[in-house]
Design an enzyme around this catalytic site. Structure first.
Site, PDB file in Angstrom:
ATOM      1  N   LYS A   1       3.679   6.348  11.937  1.00 37.27           N
ATOM      2  CA  LYS A   1       3.732   5.230  11.088  1.00 37.27           C
ATOM      3  C   LYS A   1       5.036   4.436  11.348  1.00 37.27           C
ATOM      4  CE  LYS A   1       2.571   5.003   6.271  1.00 37.27           C
ATOM      5  NZ  LYS A   1       2.481   5.769   4.794  1.00 37.27           N
TER       6      LYS A   1
HETATM    7  O1  G3P Z   1       0.670   5.078   0.537  1.00 38.82           O
HETATM    8  C1  G3P Z   1       1.796   4.301   0.130  1.00 38.82           C
HETATM    9  C2  G3P Z   1       2.309   4.977  -1.039  1.00 38.82           C
HETATM   10  O2  G3P Z   1       3.131   6.042  -0.928  1.00 38.82           O
HETATM   11  C3  G3P Z   1       3.483   4.078  -1.888  1.00 38.82           C
HETATM   12  O3  G3P Z   1       2.963   3.981  -3.242  1.00 38.82           O
HETATM   13  O4  G3P Z   1       2.942   3.777  -5.381  1.00 38.82           O
HETATM   14  O5  G3P Z   1       5.072   3.948  -4.371  1.00 38.82           O
HETATM   15  O6  G3P Z   1       3.613   1.953  -4.250  1.00 38.82           O
HETATM   16  P1  G3P Z   1       3.653   3.437  -4.231  1.00 38.82           P
END
Ligand code: G3P
Length: 217
Positions: free
Chosen positions: A83
């Site tokens: 990634k």
């Molecule tokens: O897949 C991306 C994720 O881990 C981020 O999620 O909820 O922190 O925006 P969030």
């Protein structure tokens, strides 16, 4: 439509994987830091549980160091996907890794042009962050839909991972808008098969069956 788990919680991965519905796993530095465990050890363990792609993110900011990290991480297991952040350096590293036959997931994608740059650089996956766009009042799912249109129109093989998924509606809309994959936090996963009307319906069927059996004697 494939489901990835957006977590590095090995117990949660094992439990949900038993349903046979987990096609891969995504992590990022925040997710790994939550576990308080060695990065390599966790990724190796996850890659033994789930056969599909396991995303592990680089932390370097320049292309040379990103590539060094990527080459090291890709040896941890055959299913590790590197990634990389959606930056100029990330794109340079993506192109290099693509030429080396190493799979990549370009993350922190917030616009069609970013997704297009990643796809042209040979990214295997792109990760538009749906929830974080919603947070700033932009419809995150519209980005998923537009990316799909553009990729299909020009024949890019890059797959769209709807990321930053926060609720059931996000998962449903990811499917409707053509995301190849939704990466889902484990705590949300069980909400996907439950519905209050299903629970009520089961209780009603059981009650009616009991009455029927009693009346029959
Ligand atoms: O897949 C991306 C994720 O881990 C981020 O999620 O909820 O922190 O925006 P969030």
């Amino acid at each position: 439509m494939r489901f990835f788990l957006d977590t590095a919680d090995v117990d949660a991965i094992k439990k949900i994987n038993e349903l046979g519905l987990v096609d891969g796993v995504t992590t990022n530095p925040t997710i790994i830091s939550r576990e308080g465990r060695d990065f390599e050890e966790v990724i190796r363990e996850i890659s033994q549980i789930v056969a599909g792609p396991i995303s592990a993110e680089v932390t370097a900011l320049n292309p040379q160091d990103m590539i060094k990290e990527a080459e090291k991480m890709s040896k941890w297991s055959d299913n590790v996907v590197i990634k990389l952040p959606m930056t100029e350096s990330g794109l340079q590293a993506t192109r290099f890794l693509h030429q080396e036959g190493i799979k990549t997931n370009v993350t922190l994608v917030f616009s069609v042009s970013q997704g297009l740059m990643a796809a042209k650089s040979g990214a295997t996956f792109v990760s538009p962050f749906v929830g974080r766009l919603d947070d700033i009042g932009v419809d995150g799912m519209e980005l998923v839909s537009k990316l799909r249109q553009v990729f299909d129109r020009y024949g890019f093989e890059t797959q769209i991972i709807a990321a930053s998924i926060r609720n059931r509606e996000h998962v449903e809309k990811a499917a409707l808008n053509g995301a190849h994959i939704a990466t889902i936090p484990p705590q949300l996963f069980e909400n996907l098969w439950s519905h209050p009307l299903t629970d009520q319906g089961i209780i009603r069927f059981a009650e009616d069956w009991k009455k029927f059996e009693k009346n029959r004697g």
